[in-house]
Every structure is written in C-alpha cells, then in structure tokens.
Design a protein around this motif. Structure first.
Motif, PDB file in Angstrom:
ATOM      1  N   VAL A  35       8.904   2.213  -9.365  1.00 15.92           N
ATOM      2  CA  VAL A  35       8.317   3.402  -8.440  1.00 15.92           C
ATOM      3  C   VAL A  35       9.574   3.918  -7.490  1.00 15.92           C
ATOM      4  O   VAL A  35       9.700   4.967  -7.374  1.00 15.92           O
ATOM      5  CB  VAL A  35       7.229   3.053  -7.629  1.00 15.92           C
ATOM      6  CG1 VAL A  35       6.847   3.959  -6.755  1.00 15.92           C
ATOM      7  CG2 VAL A  35       5.919   2.677  -8.815  1.00 15.92           C
ATOM      8  N   LEU A  58      -7.632   4.752  -4.105  1.00  7.70           N
ATOM      9  CA  LEU A  58      -6.698   4.288  -3.120  1.00  7.70           C
ATOM     10  C   LEU A  58      -6.651   4.533  -1.751  1.00  7.70           C
ATOM     11  O   LEU A  58      -6.677   3.568  -0.887  1.00  7.70           O
ATOM     12  CB  LEU A  58      -5.321   4.793  -3.804  1.00  7.70           C
ATOM     13  CG  LEU A  58      -4.147   4.340  -3.075  1.00  7.70           C
ATOM     14  CD1 LEU A  58      -3.993   2.921  -3.226  1.00  7.70           C
ATOM     15  CD2 LEU A  58      -2.917   5.233  -3.094  1.00  7.70           C
ATOM     16  N   MET A 106       0.689  -1.201  -0.041  1.00  6.80           N
ATOM     17  CA  MET A 106       0.087   0.152  -0.056  1.00  6.80           C
ATOM     18  C   MET A 106       0.762   1.358   0.007  1.00  6.80           C
ATOM     19  O   MET A 106       0.682   1.999  -0.791  1.00  6.80           O
ATOM     20  CB  MET A 106      -0.901   0.009   1.160  1.00  6.80           C
ATOM     21  CG  MET A 106      -2.208  -0.804   0.590  1.00  6.80           C
ATOM     22  SD  MET A 106      -3.282  -0.645   2.309  1.00  6.80           S
ATOM     23  CE  MET A 106      -4.702  -1.503   1.554  1.00  6.80           C
ATOM     24  N   PHE A 107       1.893   1.145   0.702  1.00  5.65           N
ATOM     25  CA  PHE A 107       2.839   2.308   0.713  1.00  5.65           C
ATOM     26  C   PHE A 107       3.421   2.625  -0.481  1.00  5.65           C
ATOM     27  O   PHE A 107       3.596   3.732  -1.093  1.00  5.65           O
ATOM     28  CB  PHE A 107       4.028   2.003   1.734  1.00  5.65           C
ATOM     29  CG  PHE A 107       5.009   2.968   1.958  1.00  5.65           C
ATOM     30  CD1 PHE A 107       4.628   4.237   2.752  1.00  5.65           C
ATOM     31  CD2 PHE A 107       6.360   2.906   1.189  1.00  5.65           C
ATOM     32  CE1 PHE A 107       5.629   5.033   2.745  1.00  5.65           C
ATOM     33  CE2 PHE A 107       7.156   3.833   1.474  1.00  5.65           C
ATOM     34  CZ  PHE A 107       7.034   5.090   2.263  1.00  5.65           C
ATOM     35  N   LEU A 108       3.587   1.356  -1.372  1.00  3.60           N
ATOM     36  CA  LEU A 108       4.244   1.578  -2.669  1.00  3.60           C
ATOM     37  C   LEU A 108       3.320   2.103  -3.599  1.00  3.60           C
ATOM     38  O   LEU A 108       3.651   3.026  -4.344  1.00  3.60           O
ATOM     39  CB  LEU A 108       4.998   0.269  -3.178  1.00  3.60           C
ATOM     40  CG  LEU A 108       6.089   0.054  -2.361  1.00  3.60           C
ATOM     41  CD1 LEU A 108       6.674  -1.730  -3.083  1.00  3.60           C
ATOM     42  CD2 LEU A 108       7.296   0.854  -3.069  1.00  3.60           C
ATOM     43  N   ALA A 109       2.089   1.999  -3.291  1.00  7.68           N
ATOM     44  CA  ALA A 109       0.918   2.271  -4.405  1.00  7.68           C
ATOM     45  C   ALA A 109       0.889   3.831  -4.111  1.00  7.68           C
ATOM     46  O   ALA A 109       0.798   4.587  -5.177  1.00  7.68           O
ATOM     47  CB  ALA A 109      -0.177   1.441  -3.874  1.00  7.68           C
ATOM     48  N   ALA A 110       0.907   4.195  -2.682  1.00  8.75           N
ATOM     49  CA  ALA A 110       0.888   5.786  -2.639  1.00  8.75           C
ATOM     50  C   ALA A 110       1.891   6.436  -2.938  1.00  8.75           C
ATOM     51  O   ALA A 110       1.787   7.469  -3.790  1.00  8.75           O
ATOM     52  CB  ALA A 110       0.575   5.877  -1.058  1.00  8.75           C
ATOM     53  N   LEU A 111       3.349   5.966  -2.916  1.00  3.44           N
ATOM     54  CA  LEU A 111       4.236   6.665  -3.395  1.00  3.44           C
ATOM     55  C   LEU A 111       4.370   6.383  -5.026  1.00  3.44           C
ATOM     56  O   LEU A 111       4.641   7.540  -5.391  1.00  3.44           O
ATOM     57  CB  LEU A 111       5.516   5.594  -3.040  1.00  3.44           C
ATOM     58  CG  LEU A 111       6.986   6.479  -3.143  1.00  3.44           C
ATOM     59  CD1 LEU A 111       7.123   7.589  -2.606  1.00  3.44           C
ATOM     60  CD2 LEU A 111       8.236   5.468  -3.013  1.00  3.44           C
ATOM     61  N   GLY A 112       3.625   5.659  -5.741  1.00  3.30           N
ATOM     62  CA  GLY A 112       3.484   5.337  -7.228  1.00  3.30           C
ATOM     63  C   GLY A 112       2.693   6.441  -7.598  1.00  3.30           C
ATOM     64  O   GLY A 112       3.008   7.212  -8.594  1.00  3.30           O
ATOM     65  N   ILE A 113       1.513   6.856  -6.726  1.00  2.54           N
ATOM     66  CA  ILE A 113       0.569   7.488  -7.098  1.00  2.54           C
ATOM     67  C   ILE A 113       1.134   8.944  -7.082  1.00  2.54           C
ATOM     68  O   ILE A 113       0.617  10.012  -7.785  1.00  2.54           O
ATOM     69  CB  ILE A 113      -0.681   7.561  -6.530  1.00  2.54           C
ATOM     70  CG1 ILE A 113      -2.167   8.008  -7.399  1.00  2.54           C
ATOM     71  CG2 ILE A 113      -0.872   8.193  -5.203  1.00  2.54           C
ATOM     72  CD1 ILE A 113      -3.284   7.737  -6.652  1.00  2.54           C
ATOM     73  N   LEU A 114       2.011   9.183  -5.926  1.00  4.64           N
ATOM     74  CA  LEU A 114       2.511  10.601  -6.046  1.00  4.64           C
ATOM     75  C   LEU A 114       3.535  10.967  -6.926  1.00  4.64           C
ATOM     76  O   LEU A 114       3.435  12.164  -7.673  1.00  4.64           O
ATOM     77  CB  LEU A 114       3.153  10.673  -4.603  1.00  4.64           C
ATOM     78  CG  LEU A 114       3.432  11.972  -4.110  1.00  4.64           C
ATOM     79  CD1 LEU A 114       2.190  12.963  -4.095  1.00  4.64           C
ATOM     80  CD2 LEU A 114       4.127  12.240  -2.686  1.00  4.64           C
ATOM     81  N   ARG A 115       4.226   9.852  -7.547  1.00  2.56           N
ATOM     82  CA  ARG A 115       5.425  10.010  -8.184  1.00  2.56           C
ATOM     83  C   ARG A 115       5.413  10.024  -9.743  1.00  2.56           C
ATOM     84  O   ARG A 115       5.880  10.512 -10.524  1.00  2.56           O
ATOM     85  CB  ARG A 115       6.620   9.210  -7.832  1.00  2.56           C
ATOM     86  CG  ARG A 115       7.566   9.505  -6.463  1.00  2.56           C
ATOM     87  CD  ARG A 115       8.852   8.999  -6.589  1.00  2.56           C
ATOM     88  NE  ARG A 115       9.536   9.346  -7.911  1.00  2.56           N
ATOM     89  CZ  ARG A 115      10.490   8.478  -8.298  1.00  2.56           C
ATOM     90  NH1 ARG A 115      10.576   7.180  -7.927  1.00  2.56           N
ATOM     91  NH2 ARG A 115      11.130   8.880  -9.425  1.00  2.56           N
ATOM     92  N   LEU A 116       4.267   8.920 -10.045  1.00  2.26           N
ATOM     93  CA  LEU A 116       4.597   8.760 -11.438  1.00  2.26           C
ATOM     94  C   LEU A 116       3.961   9.739 -12.360  1.00  2.26           C
ATOM     95  O   LEU A 116       3.068  10.622 -11.810  1.00  2.26           O
ATOM     96  CB  LEU A 116       3.423   7.398 -11.764  1.00  2.26           C
ATOM     97  CG  LEU A 116       4.161   6.258 -11.458  1.00  2.26           C
ATOM     98  CD1 LEU A 116       3.347   5.035 -11.283  1.00  2.26           C
ATOM     99  CD2 LEU A 116       5.450   6.013 -12.316  1.00  2.26           C
ATOM    100  N   ALA A 121       1.182   6.390   3.702  1.00  2.40           N
ATOM    101  CA  ALA A 121       0.397   5.915   2.317  1.00  2.40           C
ATOM    102  C   ALA A 121      -0.884   7.098   2.568  1.00  2.40           C
ATOM    103  O   ALA A 121      -1.126   7.661   1.360  1.00  2.40           O
ATOM    104  CB  ALA A 121      -0.002   4.835   2.310  1.00  2.40           C
ATOM    105  N   SER A 170       0.232   1.908 -10.664  1.00  2.00           N
ATOM    106  CA  SER A 170       0.679   1.624  -9.301  1.00  2.00           C
ATOM    107  C   SER A 170      -0.524   1.462  -8.350  1.00  2.00           C
ATOM    108  O   SER A 170      -0.414   0.707  -7.573  1.00  2.00           O
ATOM    109  CB  SER A 170       1.615   2.734  -9.113  1.00  2.00           C
ATOM    110  OG  SER A 170       1.449   3.117  -7.807  1.00  2.00           O
ATOM    111  N   SER A 171      -1.602   2.483  -8.513  1.00  2.25           N
ATOM    112  CA  SER A 171      -2.553   2.557  -7.283  1.00  2.25           C
ATOM    113  C   SER A 171      -3.370   1.362  -7.199  1.00  2.25           C
ATOM    114  O   SER A 171      -3.587   0.901  -6.131  1.00  2.25           O
ATOM    115  CB  SER A 171      -3.161   3.869  -7.459  1.00  2.25           C
ATOM    116  OG  SER A 171      -4.335   3.886  -8.431  1.00  2.25           O
ATOM    117  N   MET A 184       0.355  10.575   1.557  1.00  6.35           N
ATOM    118  CA  MET A 184       0.667  10.525   0.044  1.00  6.35           C
ATOM    119  C   MET A 184      -0.358  10.845  -0.942  1.00  6.35           C
ATOM    120  O   MET A 184      -0.448  11.617  -1.786  1.00  6.35           O
ATOM    121  CB  MET A 184       1.685   9.565  -0.316  1.00  6.35           C
ATOM    122  CG  MET A 184       3.044  10.048   0.300  1.00  6.35           C
ATOM    123  SD  MET A 184       4.485   8.836  -0.108  1.00  6.35           S
ATOM    124  CE  MET A 184       3.811   7.069   0.218  1.00  6.35           C
TER     125      MET A 184
END
Lengths: 130, 157, 90
Positions: free
Chosen positions: B79, C39, A17-27, C16, A36-37, C19
């Motif tokens: 990512v 999300l 979930m953390f990676l999903a949020a990071l992805g949604i912020l960065r991509l 999460a 990602s999300s 973000m």
C-alpha cells in the motif's frame, strides 16, 4: 516502562488503521480494498484495545477489552465475507491486473448456484471429452 | 468441548472454596483443574484427548498471530510503495474440512489473514473460492493455505 | 511524553477517518461505500478506546462494544440489501 508499552501498542494500532485508510483510498478495486481495510482496521482496533487494557490494569477493563477483541475477531471475517461476496456477485468490476478468476465461470448469476468443477485443475477430464 | 466445560466448572469450584474472587485466583484454579482433568482423562472416555488439545491450541494461536503480522506487513508494504507489486486473482481451493463448523472456521481464519479473502463455498461444499492478493506463485499460496487448514483441523479433530 | 503520544495517535486516527470519508464520498459502487463505512466504524472503536485511556473513564469501553456490534449488524444488512438487487452497474 508501562507507559512505553502503552505508547507502543497505541501507536502501532493507530499506524495500522492509518495504513488501512490509505489502502482503501489508493487500491484499485473492491476486493483489494477489502484486503487492506477490514483486516488492517481490525488488527489496529485489537492492538489499541490491548494498549487500553494494559493502561487501565484492572480486571473490569480486561474483561471488556477481551470482549471487544473477541467480538472483532469473530465478526470481521463474517462481515468481510458477506460484503465481498455481495460485491462480487452483483458484478463489481475487478482490477485490470487481476491474473486469474476461477469463480466467474462456475457461478450462475440467475439461479445463484455455484458449481465446484475446476477446469484449470483437472485438464485431463476435459480433454477426454470430445 | 466437554473437557473444557469441566475445566471451567472445577476452576469456579476452586474460586468458591478458596473464597477469594480475584482474576489471579481464577487463573490459578484454571491451571490446577487443567492438571486434574489431565490426570482423570485416562479413566473417563468423554474427556479423552483433552490435555493434548490445549498445547496444540496454544501453538496454533502463536502460529496464527505470527502469520497475521507477517501478512499485514506485506499488504502494508504494497500500500505504501507507489508501484503495485500485487497480482490479485480468484482461485478455487479444495477443502479438506467436511463438517459445517470446520468449514466455517477455516473460511473465517482464511478471511482474517490479510492477502486472502474467502468469497464463497460451492454448493456441494467441496471447493472454497478465495480472492488472493499475491498470486505470483500460486503453488506456494496453495501450500500456505493447506498448512493453515491442517493446523486448524489438528486442533479440532 | 504521554501527552505527545496521545496527540500523535489522535492525529493519525483523524487522518485515517478523513481518508475513509473521501472513499465514502467517492466510491464508484455501493459495496465500496459499505467497506468505507465499516472501516470508519472500526476507527471509531479505536478513537473511543484511546479516549477512554486518555480520560480514565472505564465505561467508555461499553460504548466501543456497542459501536462494534452495530457496525457488524449494519454490514450484514447492507450485504443482504446489495445481494437482493442482483447484477447491475452503478
């Protein structure tokens, strides 16, 4: 031992979930953000539910956890398809690094009709016509 | 489908006859009635092919979960690292699936694996448009999509 | 050990959520915001699950089911709404 299993499932779910949020912020653009999300988020929720079911170790909890996992698996792709399609069709710009787009030429924005002809795949047909 | 229905009915019958309604007993009833249906399918045309379908389904589930994790890790790696390795793009993929339910399942399972997202189906239902995240090797991508579709159809048909 | 794991999981999920909220506020277009909302809802399902196992209250899982259901309906509704609007640039 059981505690270890629970910890592994919860931590990996939270990490996804953390990676999903990071992805949604960065991509950079809408479709890649959805890659990602929606999927990493759904996988994280499913992993957490597996951890919860193991933790409760009860048939009632198993039924509910299975219902949630099944429900997420059923609805996530449908929601992703609906939003992705809507975003694409109203003309959200794609990232500059996008290397190919076979859909834009075949889609009529006014009548919402979508052809299946594929010029890239069948070069022979196009060349025969003058 | 009718085979699965009978399997469930026989499992419930097992639970009722043995008289203890617990999850473990239900699973046991399910296993026994699976073998009962497998024995009976040679003589009942409606049940034919049911027992071969279950192992195929399990193999597909294992394959799909493995694919899900590999693809997720791949997306996650891109990512985390500051540089973009991805080459996103939209491709049209020729569907082998014909009926509505087959197309729905194929599109949904393609959507569920990270790195590929099904956008739309053409009006004549021949081409599925997919947004893919890693298109460095398009032939390989098409090959893996085809593999996934073949396995889904193997379970359904 | 378990207390530490739970606080770690809570911290990751909170980060999460944070973000995803940034993307919700920033998102250049409406579909971006809808994706962020989706999300957020699935993170909330995760938080409810972790809280259920933390406190040992089984019925919290029902709440998770309802949240997942409502998130799906909202996503479909938003998608319809966006598509009705037709081509535009926001």
């Amino acid at each position: 031992m059981i505690d270890l299993f629970i910890a592994v499932f919860l931590l990996s779910g939270a990490a996804f979930m953390f990676l999903a949020a990071l992805g949604i912020l960065r991509l950079p653009d809408l479709p890649t953000r959805m890659h990602s999300s929606t999927k990493a988020g759904a996988l994280g929720a499913m992993l957490i539910m597996v951890g919860v079911v193991i933790g409760f170790a009860e048939w009632l909890a198993f039924a509910r956890g299975a219902a949630i996992v099944l429900f997420i698996m059923l609805t996530t792709p449908i929601a992703a398809h609906a939003i992705g399609r809507a975003g694409y069709m109203v003309g959200v710009p794609l990232w500059d690094g996008t290397i190919k787009d076979e859909l834009r030429d075949n889609y009529d924005l006014q009548s919402h009709s979508l052809q299946s002809e594929r010029r890239e795949q069948e070069p022979g047909k196009d060349r025969e016509e003058p | 489908m009718i085979g699965f229905f009978w399997n469930v009915v026989l499992a419930l019958l097992w639970v009722a006859l043995t008289g203890s309604f617990s999850g473990g007993n239900l699973v046991a009833g399910f296993v026994f009635s699976y073998f009962a249906v497998a024995v009976m399918q040679r003589h009942v045309p409606a049940l034919r092919g049911y027992s071969q379908r279950v192992p195929r389904f399990i193999r597909f589930a294992v394959f799909f979960i493995k694919e899900l994790f590999v693809a997720n890790v791949r997306v996650a790696y891109d990512v985390i690292t500051p540089v973009w390795y991805m080459k996103p793009g939209v491709i049209g993929y020729e569907l082998e699936a014909k009926t509505d339910i087959e197309i729905t399942l194929v599109a949904n399972l393609i959507s569920l694996t990270p790195g590929t997202l099904s956008l739309d189906v053409s009006d004549d239902r021949r081409v599925l448009y997919i947004h893919a995240m890693f298109m460095a090797d398009e032939a390989e991508l098409r090959e893996s999509l085809h593999e996934l579709e073949r396995r889904i159809l193997e379970v359904l048909r | 050990m378990n207390g530490f794991v739970f606080s770690l999981v809570y911290a990751m999920l909170a980060l999460a959520l944070f973000m995803a909220t940034i993307r919700l506020c920033k998102g250049p277009s409406l579909p971006d915001r809808v994706v962020a909302l989706e999300l957020i809802s699935s993170i909330v399902v995760g938080v409810i699950g972790v809280h259920a196992i933390d406190t040992g209250v089984l019925s919290l899982l029902d709440v998770a089911i309802v949240v997942a259901l409502i998130a799906f309906l909202a996503a479909i509704g938003f998608a319809r709404f966006i598509e009705r609007g037709g081509p535009r640039s926001d």
